[in-house]
Design an enzyme around this catalytic site. Structure first.
Site, PDB file in Angstrom:
ATOM      1  N   ARG A  41       0.826  -1.211   0.000  1.00 38.08           N
ATOM      2  CA  ARG A  41       0.000   0.000   0.000  1.00 38.08           C
ATOM      3  C   ARG A  41       0.863   1.264   0.000  1.00 38.08           C
ATOM      4  O   ARG A  41       0.511   2.259  -0.633  1.00 38.08           O
ATOM      5  CB  ARG A  41      -0.956   0.010   1.189  1.00 38.08           C
ATOM      6  CG  ARG A  41      -2.036  -1.027   1.084  1.00 38.08           C
ATOM      7  CD  ARG A  41      -2.949  -0.740  -0.110  1.00 38.08           C
ATOM      8  NE  ARG A  41      -3.927  -1.785  -0.283  1.00 38.08           N
ATOM      9  CZ  ARG A  41      -4.014  -2.568  -1.352  1.00 38.08           C
ATOM     10  NH1 ARG A  41      -3.196  -2.425  -2.356  1.00 38.08           N
ATOM     11  NH2 ARG A  41      -4.933  -3.491  -1.419  1.00 38.08           N
ATOM     12  N   GLU A  53       1.883   1.685  -3.444  1.00 43.20           N
ATOM     13  CA  GLU A  53       0.741   2.193  -4.197  1.00 43.20           C
ATOM     14  C   GLU A  53       0.552   3.708  -3.969  1.00 43.20           C
ATOM     15  O   GLU A  53       0.261   4.447  -4.906  1.00 43.20           O
ATOM     16  CB  GLU A  53      -0.521   1.446  -3.772  1.00 43.20           C
ATOM     17  CG  GLU A  53      -1.763   1.858  -4.514  1.00 43.20           C
ATOM     18  CD  GLU A  53      -2.971   1.081  -4.040  1.00 43.20           C
ATOM     19  OE1 GLU A  53      -3.629   0.468  -4.897  1.00 43.20           O
ATOM     20  OE2 GLU A  53      -3.255   1.085  -2.821  1.00 43.20           O
ATOM     21  N   SER A 106      16.142  14.290   0.361  1.00 44.90           N
ATOM     22  CA  SER A 106      17.142  13.303   0.754  1.00 44.90           C
ATOM     23  C   SER A 106      16.566  12.202   1.636  1.00 44.90           C
ATOM     24  O   SER A 106      15.800  12.471   2.559  1.00 44.90           O
ATOM     25  CB  SER A 106      18.279  14.004   1.504  1.00 44.90           C
ATOM     26  OG  SER A 106      19.195  13.051   1.999  1.00 44.90           O
TER      27      SER A 106
END
Length: 154
Positions: free
Chosen positions: A95, A98, A121
Protein backbone atom coordinates in the site's frame (compact mmCIF):
# COMPACT_ATOMS: atom_id res chain seq x y z
CA UNK A 1 19.54 -21.28 15.38
CA UNK A 2 22.72 -22.84 14.00
CA UNK A 3 24.84 -20.76 11.64
CA UNK A 4 27.73 -22.47 9.93
CA UNK A 5 31.08 -20.76 10.57
CA UNK A 6 31.70 -21.18 6.83
CA UNK A 7 28.67 -19.01 6.04
CA UNK A 8 28.92 -15.76 7.99
CA UNK A 9 25.69 -14.17 9.08
CA UNK A 10 24.65 -11.15 7.00
CA UNK A 11 22.52 -8.11 7.93
CA UNK A 12 19.26 -9.62 6.67
CA UNK A 13 19.91 -12.86 8.52
CA UNK A 14 20.59 -10.85 11.66
CA UNK A 15 17.33 -8.95 11.11
CA UNK A 16 15.36 -12.22 11.04
CA UNK A 17 16.96 -13.26 14.34
CA UNK A 18 16.25 -9.83 15.87
CA UNK A 19 12.57 -10.13 14.90
CA UNK A 20 12.36 -13.63 16.38
CA UNK A 21 14.02 -12.57 19.64
CA UNK A 22 11.88 -9.43 19.95
CA UNK A 23 8.77 -11.58 19.57
CA UNK A 24 10.05 -14.28 21.93
CA UNK A 25 10.81 -11.71 24.63
CA UNK A 26 7.57 -9.78 24.10
CA UNK A 27 9.40 -6.49 23.55
CA UNK A 28 8.19 -3.39 21.72
CA UNK A 29 10.40 -1.40 19.33
CA UNK A 30 10.36 1.62 21.67
CA UNK A 31 12.12 -0.45 24.36
CA UNK A 32 14.70 -1.56 21.83
CA UNK A 33 15.21 2.03 20.63
CA UNK A 34 15.75 3.19 24.20
CA UNK A 35 18.44 0.53 24.69
CA UNK A 36 20.10 1.45 21.39
CA UNK A 37 19.97 5.16 22.28
CA UNK A 38 18.45 6.41 19.02
CA UNK A 39 15.01 7.28 17.68
CA UNK A 40 12.30 4.67 17.34
CA UNK A 41 12.25 4.79 13.53
CA UNK A 42 16.05 4.80 13.12
CA UNK A 43 16.62 1.99 15.63
CA UNK A 44 13.94 -0.17 14.04
CA UNK A 45 15.39 0.49 10.58
CA UNK A 46 18.90 -0.31 11.81
CA UNK A 47 17.89 -3.59 13.40
CA UNK A 48 16.08 -4.55 10.21
CA UNK A 49 19.39 -4.10 8.36
CA UNK A 50 18.88 -0.68 6.76
CA UNK A 51 21.22 1.54 8.83
CA UNK A 52 24.82 1.42 9.98
CA UNK A 53 25.09 0.51 13.68
CA UNK A 54 28.07 1.24 15.89
CA UNK A 55 29.54 -1.57 17.95
CA UNK A 56 28.06 0.04 21.08
CA UNK A 57 24.56 0.23 19.55
CA UNK A 58 24.74 -3.36 18.33
CA UNK A 59 25.94 -4.57 21.74
CA UNK A 60 23.15 -2.66 23.52
CA UNK A 61 20.58 -4.29 21.25
CA UNK A 62 22.31 -7.63 21.72
CA UNK A 63 22.14 -7.35 25.51
CA UNK A 64 18.44 -6.51 25.48
CA UNK A 65 17.50 -9.09 22.86
CA UNK A 66 19.85 -11.82 24.16
CA UNK A 67 21.64 -12.07 20.81
CA UNK A 68 24.67 -14.27 20.14
CA UNK A 69 28.00 -12.60 19.36
CA UNK A 70 27.75 -13.49 15.65
CA UNK A 71 24.41 -11.66 15.41
CA UNK A 72 25.86 -8.60 17.18
CA UNK A 73 28.79 -8.68 14.76
CA UNK A 74 26.42 -8.88 11.78
CA UNK A 75 24.56 -5.80 13.03
CA UNK A 76 27.74 -3.77 12.49
CA UNK A 77 28.11 -4.83 8.83
CA UNK A 78 27.22 -2.38 6.04
CA UNK A 79 23.45 -2.03 5.66
CA UNK A 80 21.35 -3.66 2.96
CA UNK A 81 19.05 -0.98 1.61
CA UNK A 82 16.36 -0.96 -1.00
CA UNK A 83 14.21 -3.65 -2.55
CA UNK A 84 16.53 -6.50 -1.52
CA UNK A 85 15.67 -5.80 2.12
CA UNK A 86 11.93 -5.20 1.70
CA UNK A 87 9.14 -7.74 1.37
CA UNK A 88 7.11 -6.10 -1.39
CA UNK A 89 4.32 -8.64 -0.83
CA UNK A 90 3.69 -7.38 2.71
CA UNK A 91 0.25 -5.70 2.50
CA UNK A 92 1.37 -2.48 4.23
CA UNK A 93 4.52 -2.17 2.10
CA UNK A 94 2.40 -2.82 -0.98
CA UNK A 95 0.00 0.00 0.00
CA UNK A 96 2.90 2.39 0.64
CA UNK A 97 4.20 1.55 -2.82
CA UNK A 98 0.74 2.19 -4.20
CA UNK A 99 0.67 5.58 -2.42
CA UNK A 100 3.91 6.54 -4.17
CA UNK A 101 2.55 5.31 -7.50
CA UNK A 102 -0.59 7.44 -7.08
CA UNK A 103 0.92 10.50 -5.36
CA UNK A 104 4.61 10.36 -6.31
CA UNK A 105 4.32 12.69 -9.28
CA UNK A 106 2.15 15.04 -7.20
CA UNK A 107 4.71 15.15 -4.40
CA UNK A 108 7.50 15.66 -6.94
CA UNK A 109 5.64 18.52 -8.60
CA UNK A 110 4.77 20.20 -5.29
CA UNK A 111 8.37 19.89 -4.01
CA UNK A 112 9.67 21.33 -7.29
CA UNK A 113 7.22 24.25 -7.09
CA UNK A 114 8.12 25.00 -3.46
CA UNK A 115 11.90 24.37 -3.53
CA UNK A 116 13.02 24.20 -7.16
CA UNK A 117 14.56 21.36 -9.12
CA UNK A 118 16.00 18.76 -6.76
CA UNK A 119 15.29 15.84 -4.48
CA UNK A 120 14.29 15.16 -0.90
CA UNK A 121 17.14 13.30 0.75
CA UNK A 122 16.69 9.87 2.27
CA UNK A 123 20.17 10.26 3.78
CA UNK A 124 19.56 13.43 5.83
CA UNK A 125 16.17 12.13 6.85
CA UNK A 126 13.80 11.51 9.74
CA UNK A 127 10.62 9.46 9.89
CA UNK A 128 7.82 9.60 12.42
CA UNK A 129 4.65 7.58 12.86
CA UNK A 130 1.73 8.74 14.97
CA UNK A 131 -1.62 7.21 15.77
CA UNK A 132 -4.46 9.74 15.60
CA UNK A 133 -7.82 8.72 17.08
CA UNK A 134 -10.76 9.14 14.72
CA UNK A 135 -14.40 8.15 15.28
CA UNK A 136 -14.40 6.40 11.87
CA UNK A 137 -11.26 4.41 12.77
CA UNK A 138 -7.83 5.45 13.99
CA UNK A 139 -5.57 7.06 11.40
CA UNK A 140 -1.85 6.60 10.81
CA UNK A 141 0.11 9.80 10.22
CA UNK A 142 3.46 9.10 8.57
CA UNK A 143 5.88 12.02 8.44
CA UNK A 144 8.80 11.82 6.01
CA UNK A 145 11.21 14.64 6.84
CA UNK A 146 14.14 14.89 4.43
CA UNK A 147 16.56 17.66 3.55
CA UNK A 148 15.99 19.26 0.14
CA UNK A 149 18.99 18.93 -2.16
CA UNK A 150 18.91 21.05 -5.30
CA UNK A 151 20.40 19.74 -8.49
CA UNK A 152 23.71 21.46 -9.25
CA UNK A 153 24.43 23.37 -12.41
CA UNK A 154 28.07 23.33 -13.58
Amino acid sequence: MFVSPLTPLDRLGAARIVLAQKKRLGLRWDAVAEAVGASLAWSTSALLGQQTMTREQAEAAGNLLDLDADVVDALTLPPVRGAAAVDLTDPLVHRLSEMVQVYGTTISELVREEFGDGIVSAIDFELDLARVPDPKGDRAVITLNGKFLPYRVW
